[in-house]
Write a protein that holds these residues in place. Structure first.
Motif, short mmCIF file in Angstrom:
data_model
loop_
_atom_site.label_atom_id
_atom_site.label_comp_id
_atom_site.label_asym_id
_atom_site.label_seq_id
_atom_site.Cartn_x
_atom_site.Cartn_y
_atom_site.Cartn_z
N SER A 1 -27.55 29.49 1.12
CA SER A 1 -28.74 30.07 0.50
C SER A 1 -28.83 29.71 -0.98
O SER A 1 -29.91 29.40 -1.50
N LEU A 2 -27.69 29.74 -1.67
CA LEU A 2 -27.67 29.41 -3.09
C LEU A 2 -28.03 27.95 -3.33
O LEU A 2 -28.84 27.63 -4.21
N VAL A 3 -27.44 27.06 -2.55
CA VAL A 3 -27.71 25.63 -2.73
C VAL A 3 -29.16 25.31 -2.36
O VAL A 3 -29.80 24.46 -2.99
N ASN A 4 -29.70 26.00 -1.35
CA ASN A 4 -31.09 25.77 -0.95
C ASN A 4 -32.08 26.13 -2.06
O ASN A 4 -33.20 25.61 -2.08
N ARG B 1 -33.76 23.38 -3.93
CA ARG B 1 -34.80 22.56 -3.28
C ARG B 1 -36.07 23.34 -3.00
O ARG B 1 -37.02 22.80 -2.48
N GLU B 2 -36.08 24.64 -3.31
CA GLU B 2 -37.23 25.47 -2.97
C GLU B 2 -38.06 25.75 -4.22
O GLU B 2 -37.77 26.65 -4.99
N ASN B 3 -39.09 24.96 -4.42
CA ASN B 3 -39.92 25.10 -5.61
C ASN B 3 -40.58 26.47 -5.70
O ASN B 3 -40.85 26.97 -6.79
N ASN C 1 -29.83 26.31 -13.97
CA ASN C 1 -30.36 25.04 -13.49
C ASN C 1 -30.41 24.99 -11.97
O ASN C 1 -31.19 24.26 -11.38
N GLY C 2 -29.54 25.75 -11.35
CA GLY C 2 -29.36 25.73 -9.90
C GLY C 2 -27.92 26.09 -9.60
O GLY C 2 -27.15 26.45 -10.50
N PHE C 3 -27.53 26.01 -8.33
CA PHE C 3 -26.16 26.31 -7.93
C PHE C 3 -25.52 25.11 -7.25
O PHE C 3 -26.21 24.33 -6.58
N GLU C 4 -24.22 24.99 -7.40
CA GLU C 4 -23.46 23.98 -6.67
C GLU C 4 -22.22 24.63 -6.08
O GLU C 4 -21.72 25.64 -6.59
N ILE C 5 -21.74 24.06 -4.98
CA ILE C 5 -20.54 24.58 -4.34
C ILE C 5 -19.36 24.40 -5.28
O ILE C 5 -19.22 23.38 -5.94
#
Length: 243
Positions: free
Chosen positions: A197-200, A203-205, A217-221
């Motif tokens: 869910s975090l990584v998605n 990609r979800e504008n 900025n976003g999430f990464e594993i």
């Protein structure tokens, strides 16, 4: 709890709501009134998922088995020392013998790193702990302390009035930033659902507001070894509580 519970709730609730909707789990926001209380609650296992600083992660990974889940994409953490904009001080060397405000003993880039670096420079300060990053900035901006430690990110999210009254006189090098980690009781299936869910989010504008309120900025594993740059400092003894 780098900031007040009210501000933290406002920033994190969109992500909490998103995770609840995406995973089907009931996700509830919690914090603590002070960083030391936050540390105690982590040690007690109160939280299933914790967003904690780099030092806390290596400390509670070793002591309690917390496992890295994710971290902010492409973000590094940098410590700063600030003074009032009208202060006579131009460098950290000039703080010798003076009281300097910090959020807590175990705040990594805002406290441990500046204190260690000042010590290397032969600058002997008198650390004073005021419980949050916001409190550091407010105290220095009002002239209650000649200087204070924080991090670039929380400084930039302080009120415009406070920022205008502060000036940075020292910066640290960059380190791996905060970890989103899970208690050992959290199953691999739950970890995977949260991670996906975090990584998605990247990609979800239509979910941009979730990252926007966090200023992420976003999430990464993430993996536990991502924080080896912090482990290499050998600073565990500076603020490790006995849990």
């Amino acid at each position: 709890p780098q900031q007040s519970p009210k501000i933290l709730a406002q920033r994190w609730q969109p992500l909490i709501d998103y995770l609840s909707a995406e995973t089907g789990f009931t996700v509830v926001f919690e914090t603590a009134s002070t960083i030391p209380e936050f540390e105690n609650r982590i040690a007690e296992g109160r939280y299933d998922v914790v967003y904690m600083n780099s030092f806390h992660f290596i400390m509670f990974h070793d002591a309690k088995g917390y496992r890295a889940l994710a971290r902010e994409s492409g973000h590094k953490i940098k410590g700063v020392i600030v003074v009032h904009r009208d202060s006579q001080f131009q460098s950290a060397h000039e703080l010798n013998g003076l009281p300097v405000a910090f959020p807590s003993p175990a705040a990594f880039a805002a406290s441990i790193v500046p204190r260690a670096e000042l010590n290397k420079l032969g600058v002997r300060i008198k650390p004073q702990y005021v419980f949050s990053h916001d409190s550091v900035y407010l105290n220095v901006s009002r002239g209650f302390f000649p200087a204070g430690g924080g991090i670039a990110k929380t400084l930039h999210s302080a009120s415009e009035e406070v920022q205008q009254n502060l000036r940075v006189i020292w910066e640290s090098r960059e380190f791996t930033s905060h970890a989103l980690a899970t208690h050992p009781r959290v199953s691999d299936n739950v970890r995977q659902a949260i991670t996906e869910s975090l990584v998605n989010l990247n990609r979800e504008n239509n979910r941009a507001h979730v990252l926007g309120t966090l200023q992420f900025n976003g999430f990464e594993i993430a993996t536990d070894s991502d924080w080896n740059d912090v482990r290499a400092l050998g600073i565990e003894s500076l603020a490790r509580p006995q849990y």
